[in-house]
Write a protein that holds these residues in place. Structure first.
Motif, PDB file in Angstrom:
ATOM      1  N   GLN A 136       0.834  -1.210   0.000  1.00  0.00           N
ATOM      2  CA  GLN A 136       0.000   0.000   0.000  1.00  0.00           C
ATOM      3  C   GLN A 136       0.867   1.257   0.000  1.00  0.00           C
ATOM      4  OE1 GLN A 136      -2.113   1.084   3.647  1.00  0.00           O
ATOM      5  NE2 GLN A 136      -3.982   1.392   2.424  1.00  0.00           N
ATOM      6  N   GLU A 137       1.876   1.289   0.876  1.00  0.00           N
ATOM      7  CA  GLU A 137       2.777   2.450   0.923  1.00  0.00           C
ATOM      8  C   GLU A 137       3.533   2.617  -0.378  1.00  0.00           C
ATOM      9  OE1 GLU A 137       3.933   2.671   5.670  1.00  0.00           O
ATOM     10  OE2 GLU A 137       4.939   1.183   4.403  1.00  0.00           O
ATOM     11  N   LYS A 138       3.998   1.509  -0.952  1.00  0.00           N
ATOM     12  CA  LYS A 138       4.721   1.571  -2.226  1.00  0.00           C
ATOM     13  C   LYS A 138       3.830   2.149  -3.323  1.00  0.00           C
ATOM     14  CE  LYS A 138       8.073  -2.096  -1.370  1.00  0.00           C
ATOM     15  NZ  LYS A 138       8.604  -3.406  -1.801  1.00  0.00           N
ATOM     16  N   ALA A 139       2.568   1.737  -3.359  1.00  0.00           N
ATOM     17  CA  ALA A 139       1.646   2.255  -4.375  1.00  0.00           C
ATOM     18  C   ALA A 139       1.463   3.762  -4.216  1.00  0.00           C
ATOM     19  CB  ALA A 139       0.301   1.532  -4.287  1.00  0.00           C
ATOM     20  N   ALA A 140       1.314   4.220  -2.973  1.00  0.00           N
ATOM     21  CA  ALA A 140       1.133   5.655  -2.722  1.00  0.00           C
ATOM     22  C   ALA A 140       2.406   6.429  -3.063  1.00  0.00           C
ATOM     23  CB  ALA A 140       0.744   5.897  -1.265  1.00  0.00           C
ATOM     24  N   LEU A 141       3.553   5.921  -2.649  1.00  0.00           N
ATOM     25  CA  LEU A 141       4.821   6.605  -2.927  1.00  0.00           C
ATOM     26  C   LEU A 141       5.123   6.626  -4.419  1.00  0.00           C
ATOM     27  CD1 LEU A 141       6.888   5.238   0.082  1.00  0.00           C
ATOM     28  CD2 LEU A 141       6.146   7.613  -0.269  1.00  0.00           C
ATOM     29  N   ARG A 142       4.779   5.560  -5.125  1.00  0.00           N
ATOM     30  CA  ARG A 142       4.993   5.496  -6.580  1.00  0.00           C
ATOM     31  C   ARG A 142       4.213   6.612  -7.277  1.00  0.00           C
ATOM     32  NH1 ARG A 142       3.174   0.587  -7.219  1.00  0.00           N
ATOM     33  NH2 ARG A 142       5.152  -0.251  -6.476  1.00  0.00           N
ATOM     34  N   VAL A 143       2.959   6.780  -6.894  1.00  0.00           N
ATOM     35  CA  VAL A 143       2.147   7.844  -7.502  1.00  0.00           C
ATOM     36  C   VAL A 143       2.714   9.207  -7.109  1.00  0.00           C
ATOM     37  CG1 VAL A 143      -0.139   8.944  -7.515  1.00  0.00           C
ATOM     38  CG2 VAL A 143       0.064   6.463  -7.783  1.00  0.00           C
ATOM     39  N   ALA A 144       3.124   9.376  -5.846  1.00  0.00           N
ATOM     40  CA  ALA A 144       3.675  10.660  -5.400  1.00  0.00           C
ATOM     41  C   ALA A 144       4.931  11.031  -6.192  1.00  0.00           C
ATOM     42  CB  ALA A 144       3.990  10.612  -3.904  1.00  0.00           C
ATOM     43  N   VAL A 145       5.843  10.089  -6.344  1.00  0.00           N
ATOM     44  CA  VAL A 145       7.084  10.363  -7.075  1.00  0.00           C
ATOM     45  C   VAL A 145       6.782  10.720  -8.522  1.00  0.00           C
ATOM     46  CG1 VAL A 145       9.166   9.268  -8.011  1.00  0.00           C
ATOM     47  CG2 VAL A 145       8.606   9.012  -5.593  1.00  0.00           C
ATOM     48  N   HIS A 146       5.949   9.937  -9.174  1.00  0.00           N
ATOM     49  CA  HIS A 146       5.659  10.198 -10.585  1.00  0.00           C
ATOM     50  C   HIS A 146       4.833  11.469 -10.786  1.00  0.00           C
ATOM     51  CE1 HIS A 146       7.168   6.075 -10.909  1.00  0.00           C
ATOM     52  NE2 HIS A 146       7.494   6.426 -12.148  1.00  0.00           N
ATOM     53  N   ALA A 147       3.979  11.791  -9.827  1.00  0.00           N
ATOM     54  CA  ALA A 147       3.198  13.037  -9.925  1.00  0.00           C
ATOM     55  C   ALA A 147       4.080  14.262  -9.693  1.00  0.00           C
ATOM     56  CB  ALA A 147       2.045  13.024  -8.921  1.00  0.00           C
ATOM     57  N   GLY A 148       5.168  14.098  -8.940  1.00  0.00           N
ATOM     58  CA  GLY A 148       6.068  15.218  -8.675  1.00  0.00           C
ATOM     59  C   GLY A 148       7.006  15.539  -9.819  1.00  0.00           C
TER      60      GLY A 148
END
Length: 185
Positions: free
Chosen positions: A112-124
């Motif tokens: 779950q954390e990896k999925a959220a961090l993946r979106v955060a990194v790519h959105a940034g």
């Protein structure tokens, strides 16, 4: 050196309740807000938006701060990286904060954390690099409301990353010491 001299607290009696709340929460007044205070209505609106996004909702504050750290890193905003890493350490281990840059391969992070961090990194990233696969995996772990909450965190820090890099906001001593002690090692 910041491009606009931040306002002083005594110049802003109308913002005193909000500034007190921010200082109690963060342990200091962010230079970014004091620069925004040249337009008090913006400071008031931003303070409300930030408080809503970070202090309510369903997600744990530690996850929100890790996402804020990841999106700020992707955007290259050192000011926000120092703030978000320092805030995250109140909710997650220092080992986890250090491992954020390798979250994909680290056993410290849940799926779950990896999925959220993946979106955060790519959105940034600029341009935004979030792909359909990222959102599909993301949606397996979060409700629609939680997805909105996560994108709100990412967007809040997108604003702050642009604001602070453009204004060359001066980092306060607390986050500066934390970043030099914890993030440089």
């Amino acid at each position: 050196m910041t491009h606009i001299t931040p306002k002083q607290r005594d110049e802003l009696p109308e913002l005193a309740p909000m500034l007190d709340m921010v200082e109690a929460s963060m342990g200091f007044l962010p230079t970014s807000m004091m620069t925004m205070a040249h337009w008090p209505e913006l400071t008031q609106a931003f303070g409300g938006l930030g408080a809503t996004i970070l202090n309510s909702g369903e997600l744990e504050l530690g996850l929100k701060q890790m996402m804020a750290f990841a999106v700020s890193n992707a955007a290259g905003c050192r000011y926000c990286q120092a703030h978000t890493a320092q805030a995250a350490q109140q909710h997650v281990s220092g080992e986890k904060i250090q491992a954020i840059f390798e979250f994909e391969s680290s056993d410290l992070f849940s799926a779950q954390e990896k999925a959220a961090l993946r979106v955060a990194v790519h959105a940034g990233m600029v341009p935004n690099a979030v792909e359909t696969e990222h959102m599909s995996e993301f949606s397996k772990h979060f409700s629609d409301k939680q997805v909105v909450e996560i994108v709100a965190v990412i967007s809040l820090f997108g604003f702050l990353n642009r604001w602070n890099d453009t204004m060359a906001t001066t980092l306060e001593s607390g986050p500066k010491h934390f970043a030099s002690d914890q993030l440089a090692s």
